[in-house]
Design a protein around this motif. Structure first.
Motif, PDB file in Angstrom:
ATOM      1  N   ARG A 142     -15.010  -8.940  24.822  1.00 51.48           N
ATOM      2  CA  ARG A 142     -15.011  -8.662  23.340  1.00 51.48           C
ATOM      3  C   ARG A 142     -13.697  -8.708  22.757  1.00 51.48           C
ATOM      4  N   PHE A 201     -22.963 -18.810   8.560  1.00 46.41           N
ATOM      5  CA  PHE A 201     -22.454 -18.372   7.151  1.00 46.41           C
ATOM      6  C   PHE A 201     -20.890 -18.303   7.271  1.00 46.41           C
TER       7      PHE A 201
ATOM      8  N   ARG B  40     -18.743  -4.280  18.468  1.00 45.27           N
ATOM      9  CA  ARG B  40     -17.344  -4.879  17.973  1.00 45.27           C
ATOM     10  C   ARG B  40     -16.794  -4.119  17.008  1.00 45.27           C
ATOM     11  N   MET B  78      -1.262  -0.170   3.649  1.00 44.18           N
ATOM     12  CA  MET B  78      -1.222  -1.428   4.495  1.00 44.18           C
ATOM     13  C   MET B  78      -1.917  -1.716   5.659  1.00 44.18           C
ATOM     14  N   GLU B  81      -5.508  -2.166   4.560  1.00 47.48           N
ATOM     15  CA  GLU B  81      -5.708  -3.628   3.978  1.00 47.48           C
ATOM     16  C   GLU B  81      -6.113  -4.381   5.305  1.00 47.48           C
ATOM     17  N   GLN B  82      -5.239  -4.091   6.402  1.00 49.34           N
ATOM     18  CA  GLN B  82      -5.424  -4.597   7.661  1.00 49.34           C
ATOM     19  C   GLN B  82      -6.821  -4.520   8.195  1.00 49.34           C
ATOM     20  N   HIS B  85      -9.227  -6.533   6.491  1.00 54.94           N
ATOM     21  CA  HIS B  85      -9.137  -7.965   7.107  1.00 54.94           C
ATOM     22  C   HIS B  85      -9.630  -8.378   8.411  1.00 54.94           C
ATOM     23  N   GLN B  86      -9.181  -7.519   9.137  1.00 55.37           N
ATOM     24  CA  GLN B  86      -9.691  -7.506  10.636  1.00 55.37           C
ATOM     25  C   GLN B  86     -11.366  -7.290  10.792  1.00 55.37           C
ATOM     26  N   ARG B  89     -12.866 -10.573   9.817  1.00 51.52           N
ATOM     27  CA  ARG B  89     -12.728 -11.823  10.789  1.00 51.52           C
ATOM     28  C   ARG B  89     -13.694 -11.781  11.952  1.00 51.52           C
ATOM     29  N   ILE B  91     -17.150 -12.423  13.503  1.00 45.72           N
ATOM     30  CA  ILE B  91     -18.031 -13.368  13.152  1.00 45.72           C
ATOM     31  C   ILE B  91     -19.345 -12.807  12.454  1.00 45.72           C
ATOM     32  N   PRO B  92     -19.884 -11.823  13.054  1.00 48.51           N
ATOM     33  CA  PRO B  92     -21.106 -11.060  12.824  1.00 48.51           C
ATOM     34  C   PRO B  92     -21.244 -10.517  11.274  1.00 48.51           C
ATOM     35  N   ILE B  93     -19.735 -10.188  10.855  1.00 50.57           N
ATOM     36  CA  ILE B  93     -19.809  -9.340   9.596  1.00 50.57           C
ATOM     37  C   ILE B  93     -19.748 -10.384   8.230  1.00 50.57           C
ATOM     38  N   HIS B  94     -20.837  -9.959   7.569  1.00 49.28           N
ATOM     39  CA  HIS B  94     -21.132 -10.574   6.178  1.00 49.28           C
ATOM     40  C   HIS B  94     -20.179 -10.112   5.274  1.00 49.28           C
TER      41      HIS B  94
END
Lengths: 599, 185
Positions: A142, A201, B40, B78, B81-82, B85-86, B89, B91-94
């Motif tokens: 993961r 998406f 995750r 900072m 903000e990271q 963004h992380q 990144r 994939i399953p997060i809308h």
């Protein structure tokens, strides 16, 4: 008045939806791989992937390369991906097969290499029972994949494979793992073609915001000491990105440096090229970064090996950072302008705005800047003291460089990790993207040979050279057998100093010359080793022998190990020492002046 | 001290950044409701060394198969903000929304508190619960289970008072949050 046609007269002309093809999960894997444009995969069979290997055996579209260790499969897929720009694929079994690929997956994650790894898994009804060769592969991977899947239902399989390829190659590329239980490989289901798969998406932004591009161009136009700092993002954005970057750099007349991962995106033979930057980068590149007033970073990520001491990193510059990954912007270094975009599209947009608005840089300022850069260049930071008795590693690489130039074949260089890697980056010129395969982020010893296998499989007529160290090469030496089996004429150019050179260098400079465990007391005879594997072994002991040995190496049609016995004490310079800034490098000319008070 | 200085000078990673005041942010995250998605999110926090103060997750949209995760995390601006963004990144997060930055929002937490006491203390517990508008959801001759809802500070205060009144068990949900006004996240 004509009567309305009776309803029965209308004939349905819409053809029914094509009937989905029924097949087993294993067949779906092969079908989907072929549909995704995969021609070669790397792997090794065992219990939990046997149905897939059976399906592989019954088709002709996808070629399989049998590796000798699953880590090799991963790195070979990386080498294939890096040298072609396509997604690399490896196929491994459950348990040890999957855990063996963890290093390669992490490597691909840190270097943003598009890769799909299919791992077998014990049947779904055995998951969680500590079955034979069971491992929690999705749990283990993961943190070292961009995304991973455990397939629990045959109906999901085709979509998951197509989605995995989409995720691997979109946005910032990376490795994706599909864990496929054996009963799903046997199960029958309806195959869904690539074009009929639902659109995910996950669609990362690639087009730059044009307002920000305008602002960036204005910042560049007002600069007096600008510098381009580019990275692997340009390579990942494809060949056109390199072309767009080259046009942009040439038309603006701004000097350019690049990270280890970005070598080849801009031609090294060009006069605006400053060489690589960072810990073992050139004097001119690092000083230009330190003294610049506008830094344009495209597709690089301000890695600690690039920035050195953060608080002293390029203290007087305004920084523009263009990256496809929003999390890279403002991660390590605060920038003045961040633009989320594909590196190639951003370069094109910058160039277009620059041309359209007719910008010119301040001529006298640029003349001064270039004068300054020439002064730094004149330090000749890569110079070394040559010898007639012992081969200097830098000399060996210069000879290799000349031989490659003379040879004329398209050339792919891979490396292992250590001093030889840095010397290769410093001394071998790359004029085209995708020709340089190295483990930058993770620093994986043992990367070079399997990566060269991947590159040579993809480019059978090209010259593929693995510049290696004697310690690194031993970490995946078993892949010699793979190279022999597939008749790959890879050249393994070992700079053999009998030390883990980079470790030794740090121990000398930073740990009071206490050489703890860095000397290889026992090494194989590499010539005999090559012969034992069925390859060719050559050795050069003196500078006089070197030319002839390289000459022979270029002509071999089998995997060849060249054991170049080099100076054991040579250090890799320039070097930015521990926690120092770009303007505090040590040069080879004066290592004695290095402040040993530190230790 | 000397050793530490030496380490800093020898380390290729240089010195760490100066300490900057950490702030707390409430993030609302819309994710696909699929196995492993919570791992995750949590793995990202532990792997990158971020702090979680509260985490709540449950399915909120069974038509589109979406869950909503509410995370309260702390860090420098900072780092915050990271984190966003992380998370984005994965994939399953809308969508990731920073409710703290978005403006006014409400935060609520629910706690179940079991109190085991007799006599005066038992009556006092009931009285305190009344003040906090906590409800009795289970009762025996020796015990009560109270349900209290409110801001984390209110729940903290209630638990503090109950501690002296024979509290033997607490279960808290973590914070659920939502922006004020007519807009959805």
């Amino acid at each position: 008045m004509t009567p309305a046609k009776p309803e029965t007269a209308t004939i349905q002309t819409i053809s029914p939806a094509p009937k989905a093809k029924r097949m087993s999960g294993a067949q779906m894997v092969m079908e989907a791989l072929a549909e995704q444009g995969v021609d070669t995969i790397y792997g090794s069979p065992c219990g939990a992937v046997l149905p897939i290997y059976d399906a592989l055996h019954q088709q002709k579209k996808v070629k399989h390369v049998l590796v000798r260790h699953e880590q090799g499969a991963g790195h070979a897929a990386e080498g294939y991906a890096r040298s072609t720009g396509k997604v690399g694929v490896c196929l491994v079994t459950s348990g040890p097969g999957a855990t063996n690929t963890v290093t390669a997956l992490t490597d691909a994650l840190l270097d943003s290499i598009p890769m799909v790894c299919i791992s077998g898994q014990v049947p779904t009804f055995l998951i969680g029972t500590d079955a034979f060769q069971e491992a929690d592969t999705t749990g283990i991977t993961r943190a070292c994949t961009k995304h991973n899947y455990l397939v629990k239902n045959i109906a999901d399989l085709p979509n998951i494979i197509h989605e995995a390829f989409h995720v691997a190659r979109s946005g910032r590329p990376g490795p994706v793992l599909i864990d496929l239980p054996k009963d799903i490989q046997f199960a029958e289901g309806d195959y869904i073609q690539k074009d009929n798969a639902p659109i995910h998406f996950y669609q990362p932004r690639t087009e730059p915001d044009m307002d920000l591009i305008e602002t960036a161009v204005e910042m560049i136009a007002n600069a007096k000491r600008p510098v381009f700092y580019t990275g692997g993002g340009i390579i990942n954005a494809g060949e056109n990105a390199s072309k767009a970057l080259t046009k942009l750099v040439r038309d603006t007349g701004i000097p350019i440096t690049s990270t280890l991962m970005g070598l080849g995106a801009y031609p090294a033979s060009d006069k605006q090229w400053l060489g690589m930057l960072g810990m073992h980068g050139t004097y001119e590149a690092n000083w230009a970064m330190h003294d610049c007033d506008v830094m344009i970073c495209i597709g690089a990520r301000f890695d600690d090996r690039v920035t050195g001491k953060l608080s002293a990193f390029s203290p007087h510059s305004k920084k523009i950072h263009i990256d496809i990954d929003p999390s890279s912007i403002n991660k390590n270094v605060h920038v003045d302008l961040g633009i989320v975009a594909d590196a190639g599209k951003a370069c094109e947009a910058l160039h277009q705005v620059w041309k359209a608005r007719g910008f010119k840089l301040d001529k006298p300022a640029m003349q001064n800047w270039w004068k300054q850069i020439e002064a730094w260049r004149s330090v000749k930071c890569l110079s070394y003291k040559n010898s007639n008795d012992v081969i200097k590693p830098q000399y060996a690489l210069e000879k290799l460089r000349d031989a490659i130039a003379k040879d004329g074949r398209d050339t792919f260089i891979s490396t292992e990790v250590g001093q030889h890697q840095m010397w290769a980056a410093q001394f071998l010129p790359f004029d085209k993207p995708n020709r340089w395969l190295t483990s930058g982020g993770l620093g994986t010893m043992g990367y070079g040979l399997p990566a060269a296998i991947g590159a040579q499989m993809a480019h059978p007529d090209a010259l593929c050279i693995d510049v290696a160290g004697e310690a690194s090469i031993l970490m995946n030496i078993q892949e010699m057998t793979t190279a022999v089996q597939y008749k790959l004429p890879i050249k393994i150019f070992i700079l053999n100093n009998q030390w883990m050179g980079m470790v030794r260098q740090w121990q000398e400079l930073l740990h009071g010359e206490r050489y703890s465990q860095s000397y290889s007391e026992s090494l194989p005879d590499f010539v005999k080793l090559a012969e034992a594997y069925g390859g060719v072994g050559l050795r050069a002991r003196t500078p006089a022998e070197l030319d002839d040995v390289i000459d022979q190496m270029m002509k071999t049609d089998k995997v060849t190990i060249v054991d170049v016995c080099v100076d054991q004490k040579e250090n890799c310079f320039p070097m930015i020492p521990s926690g120092k800034a770009h303007n505090e490098m040590i040069l080879s000319a004066d290592p004695s002046q290095y402040d040993k008070k530190l230790v | 001290m000397v050793r530490k200085k030496k380490f800093i000078e020898q380390s290729v990673y240089g010195t760490g950044p100066a300490e900057i005041q950490a702030q707390s942010h409430t993030l609302s995250i819309l994710v696909d409701n699929e196995p492993g998605v919570l791992a995750r999110v949590i793995g990202l926090f532990s792997g990158r060394g971020y702090n979680i103060e509260s985490l709540t997750v449950a399915e909120t949209d069974d038509v589109n198969n979406l869950s909503r995760v509410t995370v309260i995390c702390s860090g420098t601006p900072m780092v915050i903000e990271q984190i966003k963004h992380q998370l984005d990144r994965l994939i399953p997060i809308h969508r990731v929304t920073d409710l703290t930055l978005e403006g006014a929002h409400v935060e609520r937490e629910l706690a179940l508190v079991k109190v085991n006491s007799q006599g005066e203390k038992r009556i006092e517990a009931l009285r305190t619960a009344d003040v906090f508008r906590a409800r009795v959801v289970d009762s025996t001759h020796e015990s009560y289970v109270f349900e209290v809802t409110g801001s984390s500070a209110k729940v903290d205060a209630f638990i503090d008072l109950m501690r002296g009144l024979g509290m033997i068990d607490v279960s808290r949900t973590g914070v659920a949050a939502m922006s004020r006004g007519a807009k959805a996240i």
